[in-house]
Design an enzyme around this catalytic site. Structure first.
Site, PDB file in Angstrom:
ATOM      1  N   GLN A   1       0.831  -1.203   0.000  1.00 56.52           N
ATOM      2  CA  GLN A   1       0.000   0.000   0.000  1.00 56.52           C
ATOM      3  C   GLN A   1       0.868   1.257   0.000  1.00 56.52           C
ATOM      4  OE1 GLN A   1      -2.235   1.792   3.363  1.00 56.52           O
ATOM      5  NE2 GLN A   1      -4.079   1.194   2.246  1.00 56.52           N
TER       6      GLN A   1
ATOM      7  N   CYS B   1      -6.954   6.967   5.003  1.00 51.93           N
ATOM      8  CA  CYS B   1      -6.315   7.232   6.298  1.00 51.93           C
ATOM      9  C   CYS B   1      -6.879   8.520   6.901  1.00 51.93           C
ATOM     10  CB  CYS B   1      -4.803   7.345   6.134  1.00 51.93           C
ATOM     11  SG  CYS B   1      -3.992   7.589   7.717  1.00 51.93           S
TER      12      CYS B   1
HETATM   13  C1  LIG Z   1      -2.739   0.123  14.289  1.00 50.59           C
HETATM   14  C2  LIG Z   1      -3.459   0.418  13.003  1.00 50.59           C
HETATM   15  C3  LIG Z   1      -2.743   0.841  11.896  1.00 50.59           C
HETATM   16  C4  LIG Z   1      -3.403   1.095  10.688  1.00 50.59           C
HETATM   17  N1  LIG Z   1      -2.659   1.434   9.585  1.00 50.59           N
HETATM   18  C5  LIG Z   1      -3.282   1.517   8.367  1.00 50.59           C
HETATM   19  C6  LIG Z   1      -2.528   1.672   7.170  1.00 50.59           C
HETATM   20  O1  LIG Z   1      -1.289   1.724   7.174  1.00 50.59           O
HETATM   21  N2  LIG Z   1      -3.224   1.746   5.999  1.00 50.59           N
HETATM   22  C7  LIG Z   1      -4.610   1.683   5.944  1.00 50.59           C
HETATM   23  O2  LIG Z   1      -5.185   1.725   4.864  1.00 50.59           O
HETATM   24  N3  LIG Z   1      -5.314   1.522   7.058  1.00 50.59           N
HETATM   25  C8  LIG Z   1      -4.704   1.423   8.258  1.00 50.59           C
HETATM   26  N4  LIG Z   1      -5.443   1.177   9.384  1.00 50.59           N
HETATM   27  C9  LIG Z   1      -6.905   1.004   9.251  1.00 50.59           C
HETATM   28  C10 LIG Z   1      -7.258  -0.475   9.071  1.00 50.59           C
HETATM   29  O3  LIG Z   1      -6.667  -1.010   7.911  1.00 50.59           O
HETATM   30  C11 LIG Z   1      -8.793  -0.676   9.006  1.00 50.59           C
HETATM   31  O4  LIG Z   1      -9.290   0.027   7.894  1.00 50.59           O
HETATM   32  C12 LIG Z   1      -9.514  -0.182  10.255  1.00 50.59           C
HETATM   33  O5  LIG Z   1      -8.832  -0.557  11.437  1.00 50.59           O
HETATM   34  C13 LIG Z   1     -10.947  -0.756  10.297  1.00 50.59           C
HETATM   35  O6  LIG Z   1     -10.917  -2.166  10.306  1.00 50.59           O
HETATM   36  P1  LIG Z   1     -11.198  -3.037  11.650  1.00 50.59           P
HETATM   37  O7  LIG Z   1     -12.549  -2.606  12.169  1.00 50.59           O
HETATM   38  O8  LIG Z   1     -11.154  -4.452  11.171  1.00 50.59           O
HETATM   39  O9  LIG Z   1     -10.118  -2.681  12.637  1.00 50.59           O
HETATM   40  C14 LIG Z   1      -4.809   0.954  10.599  1.00 50.59           C
HETATM   41  C15 LIG Z   1      -5.538   0.556  11.733  1.00 50.59           C
HETATM   42  C16 LIG Z   1      -4.880   0.282  12.921  1.00 50.59           C
HETATM   43  C17 LIG Z   1      -5.683  -0.192  14.102  1.00 50.59           C
END
Ligand SMILES: Cc1cc2nc3c(=O)[nH]c(=O)nc-3n(C[C@H](O)[C@H](O)[C@H](O)COP(=O)(O)O)c2cc1C
Length: 333
Positions: free
Chosen positions: A72, A102
């Site tokens: 990504q 993001c």
């Molecule tokens: C610690 C952490 C780091 C993340 N880093 C990224 C990232 O680098 N790129 C991205 O697209 N989303 C990032 N996200 C968002 C997640 O990919 C995801 O979209 C978001 O947590 C919702 O999904 P979930 O409900 O399964 O946690 C991050 C989320 C967390 C918790």
């Protein structure tokens, strides 16, 4: 529904989400071994790649075992994103993902991440130029919109499809919601009614039952898991089992600890012992959650810098604790 990305065919895939400082190669490989169908690197800064920063370039490294895998990239400048895609392409990823979701201020403040949703003409040009610049399928990961008053996901999906994107992941929250509040999965069906590209649901899948509900309620083509995988890396294995048989097994203490050591060892091989151990600390809680006295164990483990110390401490800890009837693999909370 089955779909293809490059040479890989997917059916109801489970994807490991990109996560900064979490989805390094060691975690991606373990999630792959546990059943993830497609994994992603954390987001990689396009400007950093363009500058040739070694630290940024290291994030691109993919190992054969983790494939299919996506890299990504994020940024706001179109030429920087094109250059970054070309540099990422040298690693031959199976997908290059554009981050358009993001929420954090130091990303959106520079016009990147979810800020790209503010100007769809610009977004279309950015995606089109990136798609044209490499011979690798491009995906986009985005959110519903900037806030609840500006939900644009249906238009964004059309922009993605028209620009040549091969896979769209929707984190079903707005930028204003960050990671809080309930995701609104109902948008998946609306998006699917206007585009033909596969649409992946993300947001709020924390246990296998959530994944089944996501597939059944929305008709999504796949489910992407982020925090649910940190809390329980076995979620991929358990969800696969649940989708196939309607039940899933608890994971024994022995299996959890063995898999934890497996990841730790991979991390140490890749990063060296001290860095590997320090960066692994965020994973103790996912592997050890729910066991008797695990909070105490986790805090004790923070003092160690070598695998041997960690192994000795854990074996000793459980030897002294195994007689407690409270120690069970428990249900994952
Ligand atoms: C610690 C952490 C780091 C993340 N880093 C990224 C990232 O680098 N790129 C991205 O697209 N989303 C990032 N996200 C968002 C997640 O990919 C995801 O979209 C978001 O947590 C919702 O999904 P979930 O409900 O399964 O946690 C991050 C989320 C967390 C918790």
């Amino acid at each position: 529904m089955k779909f293809k990305i490059g040479k890989f065919e997917f059916e109801n895939p489970l994807l490991l989400a990109p996560m900064e400082d979490v989805t390094d190669a060691s975690f991606r490989i373990i999630c792959k071994r546990l059943g993830a169908d497609l994994v992603f690197t954390e987001f990689v800064n396009s400007e950093g790649l363009r500058r040739g920063s070694d630290k940024t370039k290291l994030k691109l490294k993919l190992f054969d075992e983790e494939r299919p895998a996506g890299i990504q990239i994020y940024g706001s400048d179109i030429q920087a994103m094109v250059d970054a895609a070309k540099i990422a392409a040298e690693e031959n990823p199976d997908l290059i993902d554009i981050n358009a979701g993001c929420w954090v201020r130091n990303v959106t403040g520079h016009g990147a991440g979810a800020a790209l949703l503010k100007d769809l003409v610009y977004l279309e040009k950015l995606i089109t130029d990136v798609v044209k610049s490499v011979n690798i399928p491009i995906s986009v990961k985005t959110r519903l919109g900037w806030d609840e008053k500006s939900i644009k996901i249906v238009d964004v999906a059309k922009v993605c499809e028209n620009s040549g994107v091969k896979l769209l992941t929707i984190h079903c929250r707005t930028r204003s919601q960050a990671h809080k509040g309930l995701p609104d999965w109902s948008w998946i069906e609306k998006v699917k009614s206007v585009v033909k590209i596969p649409v992946i649901l993300n947001g709020g899948v924390m246990i296998p039952e959530d994944a089944l509900r996501a597939f059944n309620e929305t008709g999504c083509d796949g489910v992407m898991i982020a925090r649910g995988a940190i809390q329980n890396p076995f979620i991929f294995k358990q969800t696969k089992e649940f989708l196939a048989k309607g039940t899933y097994s608890e994971i024994s203490l022995e299996d959890r600890i063995q898999t934890m050591f497996e990841q730790l060892e991979i991390a140490v091989i890749i990063k060296g012992e001290r860095k590997g151990v320090i960066e692994f600390r965020k994973h103790y809680s996912g592997y050890l959650k729910g066991f008797y006295n695990s909070a105490k164990l986790r805090s004790e483990l923070m003092q160690f810098y070598t695998i041997d110390e960690i192994k000795n401490h854990i074996y000793h800890f459980f030897e002294n604790n195994l007689h407690y009837p409270e120690i069970t693999t428990g249900k994952i909370e």
